[in-house]
Design a protein around this motif. Structure first.
Motif, short mmCIF file in Angstrom:
data_model
loop_
_atom_site.label_atom_id
_atom_site.label_comp_id
_atom_site.label_asym_id
_atom_site.label_seq_id
_atom_site.Cartn_x
_atom_site.Cartn_y
_atom_site.Cartn_z
N THR A 196 64.19 118.66 73.74
CA THR A 196 63.38 118.01 74.77
C THR A 196 64.19 117.00 75.58
O THR A 196 63.68 116.41 76.53
CB THR A 196 62.17 117.28 74.15
N GLY A 197 65.44 116.79 75.19
CA GLY A 197 66.28 115.83 75.90
C GLY A 197 66.00 114.39 75.51
O GLY A 197 66.52 113.46 76.13
N GLN A 198 65.18 114.20 74.49
CA GLN A 198 64.87 112.85 74.04
C GLN A 198 66.13 112.15 73.52
O GLN A 198 66.30 110.95 73.70
CB GLN A 198 63.81 112.93 72.93
N LYS A 199 67.02 112.92 72.87
CA LYS A 199 68.30 112.39 72.41
C LYS A 199 69.37 113.45 72.64
O LYS A 199 69.09 114.64 72.58
CB LYS A 199 68.24 112.04 70.92
N THR A 200 70.58 113.00 72.90
CA THR A 200 71.70 113.93 73.05
C THR A 200 72.25 114.26 71.67
O THR A 200 71.97 113.56 70.69
CB THR A 200 72.82 113.31 73.90
N LYS A 201 73.07 115.29 71.62
CA LYS A 201 73.72 115.65 70.35
C LYS A 201 74.54 114.46 69.84
O LYS A 201 74.50 114.16 68.64
CB LYS A 201 74.63 116.87 70.55
N LYS A 202 75.24 113.82 70.74
CA LYS A 202 76.08 112.68 70.35
C LYS A 202 75.21 111.55 69.76
O LYS A 202 75.59 110.93 68.76
CB LYS A 202 76.88 112.19 71.55
N GLN A 203 74.05 111.28 70.37
CA GLN A 203 73.16 110.24 69.85
C GLN A 203 72.67 110.61 68.44
O GLN A 203 72.62 109.75 67.56
CB GLN A 203 71.96 110.05 70.78
N ILE A 204 72.30 111.86 68.25
CA ILE A 204 71.83 112.32 66.93
C ILE A 204 72.93 112.09 65.89
O ILE A 204 72.68 111.56 64.81
CB ILE A 204 71.43 113.81 66.98
N ILE A 205 74.14 112.52 66.23
CA ILE A 205 75.27 112.38 65.30
C ILE A 205 75.52 110.91 64.97
O ILE A 205 75.67 110.55 63.80
CB ILE A 205 76.53 113.04 65.91
N GLU A 241 73.42 108.14 65.51
CA GLU A 241 72.29 107.37 64.99
C GLU A 241 71.86 107.81 63.59
O GLU A 241 71.42 106.99 62.79
CB GLU A 241 71.10 107.48 65.94
N TYR A 242 71.95 109.10 63.30
CA TYR A 242 71.45 109.61 62.02
C TYR A 242 72.55 110.02 61.06
O TYR A 242 72.28 110.41 59.94
CB TYR A 242 70.48 110.77 62.25
N GLY A 243 73.81 109.94 61.50
CA GLY A 243 74.92 110.25 60.62
C GLY A 243 75.00 111.71 60.23
O GLY A 243 75.56 112.05 59.18
N ILE A 244 74.44 112.58 61.05
CA ILE A 244 74.49 114.01 60.77
C ILE A 244 75.84 114.53 61.28
O ILE A 244 76.20 114.31 62.43
CB ILE A 244 73.32 114.74 61.46
N PRO A 245 76.58 115.21 60.42
CA PRO A 245 77.87 115.74 60.87
C PRO A 245 77.70 116.70 62.05
O PRO A 245 76.72 117.44 62.12
CB PRO A 245 78.40 116.49 59.63
N LYS A 246 78.67 116.65 62.95
CA LYS A 246 78.62 117.48 64.16
C LYS A 246 78.49 118.96 63.79
O LYS A 246 77.69 119.69 64.40
CB LYS A 246 79.87 117.24 65.00
N THR A 247 79.25 119.41 62.80
CA THR A 247 79.20 120.81 62.41
C THR A 247 77.83 121.21 61.88
O THR A 247 77.35 122.32 62.12
CB THR A 247 80.27 121.14 61.36
N HIS A 302 59.16 108.24 51.92
CA HIS A 302 60.11 107.14 52.01
C HIS A 302 61.52 107.66 52.29
O HIS A 302 62.29 107.02 53.01
CB HIS A 302 60.08 106.30 50.74
N SER A 303 61.85 108.83 51.74
CA SER A 303 63.16 109.43 52.02
C SER A 303 63.29 109.75 53.50
O SER A 303 64.33 109.52 54.12
CB SER A 303 63.36 110.71 51.20
N TYR A 304 62.21 110.30 54.09
CA TYR A 304 62.21 110.59 55.53
C TYR A 304 62.44 109.30 56.32
O TYR A 304 63.19 109.27 57.28
CB TYR A 304 60.89 111.21 55.96
N HIS A 305 61.74 108.24 55.90
CA HIS A 305 61.89 106.96 56.59
C HIS A 305 63.36 106.51 56.56
O HIS A 305 63.91 106.08 57.58
CB HIS A 305 61.00 105.90 55.94
N LEU A 306 63.99 106.63 55.39
CA LEU A 306 65.39 106.22 55.27
C LEU A 306 66.29 107.05 56.18
O LEU A 306 67.19 106.53 56.82
CB LEU A 306 65.87 106.34 53.83
N LEU A 307 66.04 108.36 56.24
CA LEU A 307 66.85 109.22 57.10
C LEU A 307 66.68 108.88 58.58
O LEU A 307 67.63 108.92 59.35
CB LEU A 307 66.48 110.69 56.89
N LEU A 308 65.46 108.54 58.96
CA LEU A 308 65.16 108.33 60.38
C LEU A 308 65.40 106.91 60.86
O LEU A 308 65.70 106.69 62.03
CB LEU A 308 63.71 108.73 60.67
#
Length: 145
Positions: free
Chosen positions: A114-123, A125-131, A72-78
């Motif tokens: 794989t190019g499925q998402k860009t770094k900017k999209q990851i940052i 969509e998932y709220g992962i800090p750029k650093t 469930h935690s994975y689901h929340l992150l994704l």
């Protein structure tokens, strides 16, 4: 972890995961019934259930040595929307930072590689800090022979 792995966390049928883990570990039905203090019929009902009571899920996790809550935690992150930047008034604990497991990191890196998402999209969509993302990528490059 590939796209199929990500899809596993989109819809969680906890009963199927329980049954799979029981079969993998070859745990006897009697042991399960005794540990959970339930009947055979109740076990079969749980295997068919998409969700179960959290206390029971905790007991299953202890019995099988597997953190079923992490699914469930994975689901929340994704899949959950990003929280608002402000912290609401709450008496509940506030977690200072996300915990990224190796599986989540691998999935994120695979999407970038794989190019499925860009770094900017990851940052975004998932709220992962750029650093943090750049550190993961750097570590991945350092491990490459």
């Amino acid at each position: 972890m590939n796209q199929d792995s990500k899809e596993k966390f989109k819809h969680i049928h906890i009963g199927k995961y329980l049954k799979t883990k029981v079969e993998e570990q070859q745990i006897s039905q009697d042991r399960i019934c005794n540990f959970l203090n339930v009947t055979d019929d109740e076990i079969r009902t749980m295997y068919r259930s998409e969700s179960i009571d959290t206390y029971l899920l905790l007991r299953w996790s202890k019995l099988l040595g597997y953190d079923f809550f992490r699914l469930h935690s994975y689901h929340l992150l994704l899949y959950s929307p990003l929280p608002k930047k402000h912290i609401a008034d709450t008496s509940l604990p506030i977690f200072r930072k996300n915990t990224y497991t190796k599986e989540i990191i691998d999935l994120i890196l695979e999407m970038v590689n794989t190019g499925q998402k860009t770094k900017k999209q990851i940052i975004n969509e998932y709220g992962i800090p750029k650093t943090t993302l750049l550190a993961w990528i750097s570590k991945q490059i350092d491990k490459t022979p």
